[in-house]
Design a protein around this motif. Structure first.
Motif, PDB file in Angstrom:
ATOM      1  N   GLU A 254      43.483  38.074  34.554  1.00  0.00           N
ATOM      2  CA  GLU A 254      41.857  37.623  35.207  1.00  0.00           C
ATOM      3  C   GLU A 254      42.290  36.227  35.715  1.00  0.00           C
ATOM      4  N   ALA A 255      42.937  35.275  35.057  1.00  0.00           N
ATOM      5  CA  ALA A 255      43.092  33.847  35.086  1.00  0.00           C
ATOM      6  C   ALA A 255      43.856  33.670  36.748  1.00  0.00           C
ATOM      7  N   VAL A 256      44.900  34.223  36.635  1.00  0.00           N
ATOM      8  CA  VAL A 256      45.960  34.400  37.799  1.00  0.00           C
ATOM      9  C   VAL A 256      45.312  34.836  39.079  1.00  0.00           C
ATOM     10  N   GLY A 257      44.521  36.019  38.705  1.00  0.00           N
ATOM     11  CA  GLY A 257      44.004  36.626  39.932  1.00  0.00           C
ATOM     12  C   GLY A 257      42.762  36.009  40.655  1.00  0.00           C
ATOM     13  N   VAL A 258      42.023  35.184  39.534  1.00  0.00           N
ATOM     14  CA  VAL A 258      41.010  34.303  40.190  1.00  0.00           C
ATOM     15  C   VAL A 258      41.472  33.099  40.940  1.00  0.00           C
ATOM     16  N   GLN A 259      42.574  32.692  40.394  1.00  0.00           N
ATOM     17  CA  GLN A 259      43.328  31.686  41.106  1.00  0.00           C
ATOM     18  C   GLN A 259      43.709  32.003  42.531  1.00  0.00           C
ATOM     19  N   LEU A 260      44.432  33.256  42.616  1.00  0.00           N
ATOM     20  CA  LEU A 260      44.740  33.731  43.870  1.00  0.00           C
ATOM     21  C   LEU A 260      43.459  34.183  44.949  1.00  0.00           C
ATOM     22  N   THR A 261      42.506  34.528  44.262  1.00  0.00           N
ATOM     23  CA  THR A 261      41.431  34.837  45.062  1.00  0.00           C
ATOM     24  C   THR A 261      40.027  34.035  45.027  1.00  0.00           C
ATOM     25  N   SER A 262      38.947  34.649  44.088  1.00  0.00           N
ATOM     26  CA  SER A 262      37.879  33.813  43.606  1.00  0.00           C
ATOM     27  C   SER A 262      37.302  34.448  42.570  1.00  0.00           C
ATOM     28  N   SER A 263      36.353  33.519  41.839  1.00  0.00           N
ATOM     29  CA  SER A 263      35.780  34.081  40.552  1.00  0.00           C
ATOM     30  C   SER A 263      35.005  35.172  40.861  1.00  0.00           C
ATOM     31  N   GLU A 264      34.350  35.649  41.992  1.00  0.00           N
ATOM     32  CA  GLU A 264      33.892  36.977  42.046  1.00  0.00           C
ATOM     33  C   GLU A 264      34.423  38.158  41.782  1.00  0.00           C
ATOM     34  N   TRP A 265      36.061  38.040  41.936  1.00  0.00           N
ATOM     35  CA  TRP A 265      36.957  39.176  41.810  1.00  0.00           C
ATOM     36  C   TRP A 265      37.206  39.430  40.384  1.00  0.00           C
ATOM     37  N   ARG A 266      36.767  38.638  39.636  1.00  0.00           N
ATOM     38  CA  ARG A 266      37.211  38.566  38.101  1.00  0.00           C
ATOM     39  C   ARG A 266      37.043  40.068  37.501  1.00  0.00           C
ATOM     40  N   ASP A 267      35.896  40.549  37.407  1.00  0.00           N
ATOM     41  CA  ASP A 267      35.748  41.893  37.015  1.00  0.00           C
ATOM     42  C   ASP A 267      36.574  43.014  37.778  1.00  0.00           C
ATOM     43  N   VAL A 268      36.390  42.740  39.009  1.00  0.00           N
ATOM     44  CA  VAL A 268      37.166  43.721  39.792  1.00  0.00           C
ATOM     45  C   VAL A 268      38.605  43.909  39.477  1.00  0.00           C
ATOM     46  N   ILE A 269      39.318  42.582  39.264  1.00  0.00           N
ATOM     47  CA  ILE A 269      40.495  42.516  38.594  1.00  0.00           C
ATOM     48  C   ILE A 269      40.715  43.280  37.364  1.00  0.00           C
ATOM     49  N   ALA A 270      39.811  42.865  36.381  1.00  0.00           N
ATOM     50  CA  ALA A 270      39.797  43.620  35.039  1.00  0.00           C
ATOM     51  C   ALA A 270      39.951  45.064  34.871  1.00  0.00           C
ATOM     52  N   PHE A 271      38.919  45.606  35.883  1.00  0.00           N
ATOM     53  CA  PHE A 271      38.643  46.901  35.814  1.00  0.00           C
ATOM     54  C   PHE A 271      39.900  47.661  36.564  1.00  0.00           C
ATOM     55  N   THR A 272      40.138  46.974  37.641  1.00  0.00           N
ATOM     56  CA  THR A 272      41.507  47.604  38.398  1.00  0.00           C
ATOM     57  C   THR A 272      42.729  47.548  37.350  1.00  0.00           C
ATOM     58  N   LEU A 273      42.985  46.414  36.669  1.00  0.00           N
ATOM     59  CA  LEU A 273      43.973  46.558  35.567  1.00  0.00           C
ATOM     60  C   LEU A 273      43.970  47.835  34.875  1.00  0.00           C
ATOM     61  N   MET A 274      42.519  47.875  34.072  1.00  0.00           N
ATOM     62  CA  MET A 274      42.291  49.216  33.496  1.00  0.00           C
ATOM     63  C   MET A 274      42.684  50.265  33.879  1.00  0.00           C
ATOM     64  N   ILE A 275      41.968  50.681  35.179  1.00  0.00           N
ATOM     65  CA  ILE A 275      42.465  51.913  35.786  1.00  0.00           C
ATOM     66  C   ILE A 275      43.921  52.190  35.963  1.00  0.00           C
ATOM     67  N   GLY A 276      44.723  51.290  36.318  1.00  0.00           N
ATOM     68  CA  GLY A 276      45.981  51.157  36.475  1.00  0.00           C
ATOM     69  C   GLY A 276      46.763  51.892  35.394  1.00  0.00           C
ATOM     70  N   VAL A 277      46.360  51.262  34.430  1.00  0.00           N
ATOM     71  CA  VAL A 277      46.818  51.402  32.612  1.00  0.00           C
ATOM     72  C   VAL A 277      46.604  52.712  32.440  1.00  0.00           C
ATOM     73  N   ILE A 278      45.270  53.398  32.621  1.00  0.00           N
ATOM     74  CA  ILE A 278      44.967  54.584  32.299  1.00  0.00           C
ATOM     75  C   ILE A 278      45.790  55.627  33.294  1.00  0.00           C
ATOM     76  N   TRP A 279      46.058  55.311  34.518  1.00  0.00           N
ATOM     77  CA  TRP A 279      46.750  56.148  35.237  1.00  0.00           C
ATOM     78  C   TRP A 279      48.306  56.358  34.934  1.00  0.00           C
ATOM     79  N   TRP A 280      48.884  54.848  34.345  1.00  0.00           N
ATOM     80  CA  TRP A 280      50.382  55.036  34.078  1.00  0.00           C
ATOM     81  C   TRP A 280      50.548  55.229  32.622  1.00  0.00           C
ATOM     82  N   ARG A 281      49.612  54.875  31.636  1.00  0.00           N
ATOM     83  CA  ARG A 281      49.857  55.117  30.208  1.00  0.00           C
ATOM     84  C   ARG A 281      48.579  55.407  29.635  1.00  0.00           C
ATOM     85  N   PRO A 282      48.053  56.755  29.674  1.00  0.00           N
ATOM     86  CA  PRO A 282      46.559  56.841  29.130  1.00  0.00           C
ATOM     87  C   PRO A 282      46.346  56.602  27.767  1.00  0.00           C
TER      88      PRO A 282
END
Length: 291
Positions: A254-282
């Protein structure tokens, strides 16, 4: 990008991630022990924050006394709620769904009770420690270092309790096979009661540490609950070490993602990470693949 600012963001990510880890470990502890998905866990965070606020701000209790009192009160509240609700549902048929419905209703009830009793104002607690620490061009508030220190101490104590004490052995035995644990004299219902209380206390510790940074209000438990579920899905549902690792990973990403984008993307980054892990390792990064 300035490397000092980047490192500062990484450290800030670890600090907030350590709080995610405490929330996620509470959810994982309850699910791992009694297979209950507690949708009211965020409300333990919210109530823990209010306990600290009233003790420190309203009644002027020193924070070093107020925080342990708030944690103990939340432990008692968590154990009481388990005894009055979950305890009666677990022996019944269809308990897996009924406990989810019950904790969802409990979450709504506690939010509305807090709104009725405390109002809709956003409340905050003064910093426990002031000042800035500087090293190698990195500036960090002492308050945030305190948060990280408390999180590490809590994780170390919980790891010791689970691995080295009779209570921890009983919790682990009950989580693996309740009936077999009962045969050797482990009281499962009492273990459930204590586990629920410990999980609630972990939420209160996170609330006490974050109260000077994030405002307390009747709905403050919901965002942290969602982050807690992201953490347990990342680490593996029901895995205490996985929840710790998942929290730290989420905080840094989240911290790195916000640094590269903006704080509005914090939750998007978190849930994108979660979806990626569910797809890769449920089963999560640190969970076991179902056989």
């Amino acid at each position: 990008m300035n490397y000092a600012i980047f490192l500062e963001q990484i450290i800030n990510g670890l600090i907030i991630g350590s709080m995610y880890a405490l929330i996620g470990s509470g959810i994982a502890l309850i699910y791992g022990t009694m297979r209950v998905l507690n949708l009211a866990h965020g409300e333990f965070y919210m109530l823990g924050g209010y306990f600290v606020f009233f003790l420190v701000v309203t009644y002027g209790v020193p924070s070093y006394l107020a925080i342990p009192i708030a944690i103990f009160a939340t432990f008692i509240l968590g154990a009481l709620i388990q005894r009055l609700t979950i305890h009666y549902l677990l022996p019944r048929e269809g308990w897996a769904f009924s406990t989810i419905a019950a904790t969802l209703g409990l979450s709504i009830f506690l939010q509305n009770a807090a709104l009725l009793l405390f109002g809709e104002q956003f409340q905050s607690v003064p910093y426990y420690l002031s000042g800035i620490v500087e090293f190698a061009g990195i500036r960090l508030p002492v308050q945030r270092l305190l948060i990280f220190g408390v999180a590490l101490l809590t994780i170390a104590i919980m790891t010791y309790v689970l691995k080295r004490t009779r209570l921890g052995w009983a919790i682990r035995a009950t989580s693996q096979d309740r009936d077999a644990a009962a045969v050797v004299g482990i009281p499962a219902q009492r273990i459930y009661l204590i586990t629920f209380g410990i999980a609630a206390a972990l939420g209160a510790i996170a609330a006490a540490m974050l109260a000077p940074i994030y405002a307390i209000n009747p709905w403050s438990g919901m965002p942290i609950l969602l982050k807690g579920f992201v953490v347990v899905i990342l680490g593996g549902l029901g895995s205490f070490p996985g929840a710790i690792a998942g929290g730290l990973i989420l905080g840094v990403v989240e911290a790195v993602g916000v640094q590269l984008t903006s704080s509005e993307w914090r939750d998007v980054i978190a849930f994108t990470l979660m979806i990626g892990v569910i797809w890769w390792r449920p089963w999560g990064l640190f969970g076991k693949k179902p056989s």
